[in-house]
Design a protein around this motif. Structure first.
Motif, PDB file in Angstrom:
ATOM      1  N   GLU A 138     -16.685  21.807  29.546  1.00 48.15           N
ATOM      2  CA  GLU A 138     -15.673  20.859  30.010  1.00 48.15           C
ATOM      3  C   GLU A 138     -16.313  19.487  30.194  1.00 48.15           C
ATOM      4  OE1 GLU A 138     -12.396  21.170  30.279  1.00 48.15           O
ATOM      5  OE2 GLU A 138     -12.820  23.105  29.337  1.00 48.15           O
ATOM      6  N   ASP A 146     -19.833  20.416  31.727  1.00 53.74           N
ATOM      7  CA  ASP A 146     -20.063  21.584  32.565  1.00 53.74           C
ATOM      8  C   ASP A 146     -19.335  22.754  31.924  1.00 53.74           C
ATOM      9  OD1 ASP A 146     -20.823  23.197  34.632  1.00 53.74           O
ATOM     10  OD2 ASP A 146     -19.031  22.719  35.810  1.00 53.74           O
ATOM     11  N   SER A 188     -16.564  21.933  24.110  1.00 48.79           N
ATOM     12  CA  SER A 188     -15.210  21.711  24.584  1.00 48.79           C
ATOM     13  C   SER A 188     -14.260  21.766  23.405  1.00 48.79           C
ATOM     14  CB  SER A 188     -15.120  20.336  25.253  1.00 48.79           C
ATOM     15  OG  SER A 188     -13.801  19.851  25.207  1.00 48.79           O
ATOM     16  N   ILE A 220     -16.849  16.517  32.171  1.00 45.25           N
ATOM     17  CA  ILE A 220     -16.560  16.123  33.544  1.00 45.25           C
ATOM     18  C   ILE A 220     -16.939  14.679  33.822  1.00 45.25           C
ATOM     19  CG2 ILE A 220     -16.576  18.426  34.580  1.00 45.25           C
ATOM     20  CD1 ILE A 220     -19.477  17.965  35.342  1.00 45.25           C
ATOM     21  N   GLY A 221     -17.624  14.065  32.871  1.00 42.73           N
ATOM     22  CA  GLY A 221     -17.925  12.654  33.041  1.00 42.73           C
ATOM     23  C   GLY A 221     -18.171  12.030  31.678  1.00 42.73           C
ATOM     24  N   PRO A 260     -19.492  11.055  38.731  1.00 45.63           N
ATOM     25  CA  PRO A 260     -20.289  12.109  38.110  1.00 45.63           C
ATOM     26  C   PRO A 260     -21.369  11.579  37.158  1.00 45.63           C
ATOM     27  CG  PRO A 260     -18.067  12.040  37.186  1.00 45.63           C
ATOM     28  CD  PRO A 260     -18.085  11.098  38.342  1.00 45.63           C
TER      29      PRO A 260
END
Lengths: 252, 307
Positions: A199, A196, A107, A201-202, A22
């Motif tokens: 969240e 995202d 987050s 994600i990478g 990602p």
């Protein structure tokens, strides 16, 4: 700069399987050398995202043990009285994001990770413990932490990066992080997050080594690490010059 | 031209530091006082952290006192036996002083203690010097012989053991007296970054009763080695000796001292002594005001790299 284009070319030519990652990123230099003429510098952090999302870049300096003291008036004299200690305070902190940070959905891990300009020293704060919840103590700890943040900001050690993370096309991004001349030495980390909808994600962490060089650094290191030798040298120099000066002037 | 001081972690103008050293050098050349009493507060005023100012000033004092000591030694004006005992006390005292310094630095009170010491002693010395020089200018009193001290203290210290004869100073007294004096002065010296002549010379004349010819040389002998010890102890304990700053100061001071010696021989120093007294009082006032007025920033921060 050449480095940057090489890596950019590499990223673009990367096979699709690698792109499944990602997030891929790197930095224009992995080390900063501070010498006498050092007036601050800039590093470029760049990379590519494998899927859409916001990019947040945090550059964190080496951890410090900090003591904050507050002066109080005692018998008319301003004296250091109360103090608070904080561990794991980053000596440098800067944040850049692809959208204004306030607009990005956070987050739940952000505070714990110390992501966010106002949460920069959050990891240094003690966790709230219900059993020992002492409101006065807690309030004081916050007050002193505010003073610490104020100091770090006034010294330009904590800042928001003036330039946002910019996208080039859909996948490529870059940002420039400025470092002031008073930056502490040690191991820094540049953390790049791909988010995202709140969240993570990478994520990728890139170390940056910051070291002093030159005669000043040599003197500083000697004073800290080799006190005996440094002291004897200081005495010998003083004796030599003191004696020498009187000898010279006796002849004039 | 700017130069970076690696220990003070500060950029300063070279000329400012050279002039600072020069002015203290001129004063020491003219009046025979060490410059420490002015160097340390001046360094603090230009932004050098007080602990660095104190330790570096001690380093510079070695250079300032060695040449004077050598000159007096050649002329036979150094009582090594007395000086050695004062020095022994001084080594112990400066050890205690630097230990106290390290402790105070750790608890965040060193800046305060340094300032308080200076306010106290500068006002005391400034006031005494002012009174004395004004008296000298008005010519109201002839220098009277201070014999009362000499007799009384010999009796006062008579009960102490370890009697020693000092042939050069033509004295006989307990070895404990100079050792204790040396110790007390040593503590102050390492806290304030001064040579200690200000305390030592009056103590030698009025308490020990040493002949005037021996006082200065013996004091310089003691100061040279005690300052070296203070410098060394600071270097290994507090890491606050700035070699770069010390070098600039001592270059200025050694040139200044020679100018001072030449000037001192030519002009009447009484009026200048008044000026010096006023300067000392002014510095004490400024330091005192700094303590009494509310600082812009109540919080102070010290950071230390974690391993």
């Amino acid at each position: 700069m050449r480095n940057f284009w090489c890596i950019l070319a590499l990223i673009i030519m990367m096979p699709c399987s690698a792109m499944a990652k990602p997030l891929v990123s790197d930095i224009s230099s992995h080390s900063i050398t501070i010498n006498t003429a050092f007036e601050g510098t800039e590093l470029m952090i760049f990379g590519a995202r494998g899927q859409p999302g916001d990019i947040v870049v945090v550059v964190r300096g080496p951890r410090h043990k900090v003591t904050v003291r507050r002066k109080e008036k005692i018998w008319g004299v301003w004296v250091n009285r109360e103090k608070e200690k904080y561990n794991n305070v980053p000596g440098f902190y800067t944040l850049a994001s692809s959208r204004p940070f306030e607009e990005i959905r956070k987050s739940i891990y952000f505070r714990a990770l110390g992501i966010g300009y106002d949460d920069a020293i959050r990891p240094a704060m003690p966790a709230l413990d219900d059993k020992q919840l002492d409101v006065d103590k807690e309030v004081r700890k916050r007050e002193f932490a505010h003073a610490l943040l104020r100091y770090l900001r006034s010294e330009w050690l904590y800042s928001r990066a003036p330039t946002d993370v910019k996208f080039i096309g859909e996948t490529l991004f870059k940002t420039t992080v400025p470092f002031p001349d008073n930056m502490p030495r040690g191991v820094y980390s540049a953390e790049v997050y791909l988010l995202d909808e709140g969240e993570v994600i990478g994520m990728q962490t890139i170390p940056i080594i910051v070291q002093k060089s030159g005669f000043d650094a040599f003197l500083y290191e000697s004073a800290q690490e080799h006190g005996y030798l440094y002291g004897i040298t200081a005495i010998a120099l003083a004796l030599f010059f003191g004696w020498g000066a009187s000898a010279v002037f006796q002849r004039i | 031209m700017q130069v970076y001081l690696p220990i003070a972690e500060l950029s300063v103008d070279v000329l400012t530091i050279l002039m600072l050293g020069g002015i203290t050098g001129i004063l020491s050349g003219m009046f025979g006082i060490g410059g420490g009493f002015l160097t340390t507060p001046m360094l603090i005023f230009i932004g050098v952290p007080p602990p660095v100012a104190v330790a570096t000033s001690s380093n510079q004092i070695i250079a300032a006192s060695i040449s004077g000591f050598m000159t007096h030694w050649r002329r036979g004006n150094v009582d090594f036996k007395m000086g050695g005992l004062l020095l022994a006390g001084g080594l112990v005292g400066s050890g205690v002083g630097v230990w106290l310094f390290t402790l105070l630095k750790r608890v965040g009170q060193i800046d305060l203690v340094i300032s308080l010491c200076y306010v106290g002693f500068l006002s005391l010395i400034g006031a005494m010097m002012l009174a004395e020089s004004l008296k000298a200018i008005s010519g109201a009193s002839k220098p009277k012989k201070k014999t009362f001290g000499k007799l009384s203290k010999q009796k006062f210290f008579a009960f102490l053991p370890f009697k020693v004869t000092f042939t050069q100073s033509q004295l006989r007294m307990s070895a404990l007296v100079p050792v204790i004096i040396g110790t007390l002065v040593g503590v102050l010296v390492s806290l304030m970054g001064v040579g200690g002549g200000f305390f030592m010379i009056p103590a030698m004349i009025y308490i020990l009763g040493m002949p005037a010819s021996m006082v200065v040389g013996t004091s310089l002998f003691q100061v040279t080695f005690v300052s070296a010890n203070v410098t060394f102890l600071h270097a290994i304990n507090t890491h606050t000796v700035d070699i770069m700053l010390a070098l600039l100061l001592l270059i200025g001071a050694s040139v200044g001292a020679q100018i001072g010696i030449r000037l001192g021989g030519k002009i009447r120093t009484e009026y200048l002594r008044v000026l010096l007294a006023v300067i000392l009082l002014g510095v004490a006032l400024k330091l005192g005001m700094n303590l009494l007025t509310q600082p812009d920033e109540l919080y102070s921060i010290s950071m230390e790299l974690m391993p």
